[in-house]
Design an enzyme around this catalytic site. Structure first.
Site, PDB file in Angstrom:
ATOM      1  N   TYR A 185       6.797  13.779  -5.923  1.00 35.80           N
ATOM      2  CA  TYR A 185       5.653  13.113  -6.546  1.00 35.80           C
ATOM      3  C   TYR A 185       4.415  14.005  -6.500  1.00 35.80           C
ATOM      4  CZ  TYR A 185       1.763   9.857  -7.156  1.00 35.80           C
ATOM      5  OH  TYR A 185       0.603   9.249  -7.582  1.00 35.80           O
ATOM      6  N   GLU A 186       4.258  14.742  -5.389  1.00 31.15           N
ATOM      7  CA  GLU A 186       3.103  15.616  -5.224  1.00 31.15           C
ATOM      8  C   GLU A 186       3.321  16.995  -5.858  1.00 31.15           C
ATOM      9  OE1 GLU A 186       2.110  15.592  -1.033  1.00 31.15           O
ATOM     10  OE2 GLU A 186       1.196  13.605  -1.210  1.00 31.15           O
ATOM     11  N   TYR A 237       4.060   6.516   2.312  1.00 33.42           N
ATOM     12  CA  TYR A 237       4.817   6.490   1.069  1.00 33.42           C
ATOM     13  C   TYR A 237       5.506   5.149   0.917  1.00 33.42           C
ATOM     14  CZ  TYR A 237       8.169   7.818  -2.552  1.00 33.42           C
ATOM     15  OH  TYR A 237       8.912   7.883  -3.707  1.00 33.42           O
ATOM     16  N   GLY A 274       2.742  -2.253  -4.906  1.00 37.20           N
ATOM     17  CA  GLY A 274       2.070  -3.480  -5.318  1.00 37.20           C
ATOM     18  C   GLY A 274       2.526  -4.691  -4.536  1.00 37.20           C
ATOM     19  N   GLY A 322       2.177  -0.782   1.517  1.00 37.27           N
ATOM     20  CA  GLY A 322       1.245   0.272   1.911  1.00 37.27           C
ATOM     21  C   GLY A 322       0.102  -0.270   2.752  1.00 37.27           C
ATOM     22  N   ASN A 342      -4.784  12.388  -7.186  1.00 36.38           N
ATOM     23  CA  ASN A 342      -4.011  11.168  -6.969  1.00 36.38           C
ATOM     24  C   ASN A 342      -4.917   9.932  -7.070  1.00 36.38           C
ATOM     25  OD1 ASN A 342      -2.195   9.209  -6.201  1.00 36.38           O
ATOM     26  ND2 ASN A 342      -1.392  10.364  -4.465  1.00 36.38           N
ATOM     27  N   TYR A 397      -7.047   3.375  -1.341  1.00 34.13           N
ATOM     28  CA  TYR A 397      -7.696   3.627  -0.053  1.00 34.13           C
ATOM     29  C   TYR A 397      -9.141   3.133  -0.057  1.00 34.13           C
ATOM     30  CZ  TYR A 397      -3.685   6.707   0.784  1.00 34.13           C
ATOM     31  OH  TYR A 397      -2.421   7.213   0.949  1.00 34.13           O
TER      32      TYR A 397
END
Length: 180
Positions: free
Chosen positions: A46-47, A109, A116, A120, A147, A154
């Protein structure tokens, strides 16, 4: 039935949000290493840095469960079937200014199809709870500048960027040259 959660038993008298988090978050076990390893690789992909993800399952096992653990992990599970859907891997840091430990969150992750669902936030809530319980005064992490979804998440929790600092890193040849 209450479950063991990062230093205390889940269940008991907690807010509704904490009970919800307790049902989906648990301390990682050695049996979770293959899932953690797979998710580390998913995160690296993903990164856009999968080629840099060189850690093996054996290395992760040693780091988390060896004679002298260097890191700790928590697992997010699906409430429906107990499937591992995310993880947080962290270690202790120390603030010379505050005189106490803190937590540095190395990886957070949640698999894309499970985002959703509160996993997280529940992982971060568990780490914040550990900080409060142990008297740690900081919970810190890094996020890639591009990101935007993670940054928005956050910031929605009250986290603020520390943009007056720039992270530096020595690796590979530069590290070997300086250390040699």
């Amino acid at each position: 039935m209450p479950r063991w959660r990062g230093g205390c038993w889940g269940g008991g008298r907690r807010s509704a949000g904490a009970v919800y988090a307790a049902s989906m978050i648990r301390t990682a076990t050695a049996a979770d290493v293959p899932a953690i390893h797979a998710m580390v690789r998913e995160l690296a992909d993903y990164e856009k840095a999968l080629h840099e993800a060189k850690a093996t399952e054996e290395q992760l096992h040693e780091a988390l469960f060896g004679e002298r653990p260097a890191a700790y992990a928590h697992i997010a599970e699906s409430d429906e079937d107990g499937e591992v859907v995310g993880f947080a891997l962290w270690f202790l840091n120390f603030s010379t200014w505050r005189g106490v430990h803190g937590i540095y969150l190395e990886d957070l992750y949640v698999r894309p199809e499970r985002r959703g669902g509160g996993h997280g936030k529940a992982l971060l809530r568990e780490l914040a709870r550990i900080c409060a319980e142990r008297g740690y005064e900081r919970l810190e992490w890094s996020v890639l500048n591009w990101n935007a979804p993670s940054i928005a998440f956050y910031e929605s929790l009250g986290a603020r960027p520390q943009d007056e600092w720039t992270v530096y890193r020595l690796t590979d040849g530069a590290l070997a040259e300086l250390g040699g």
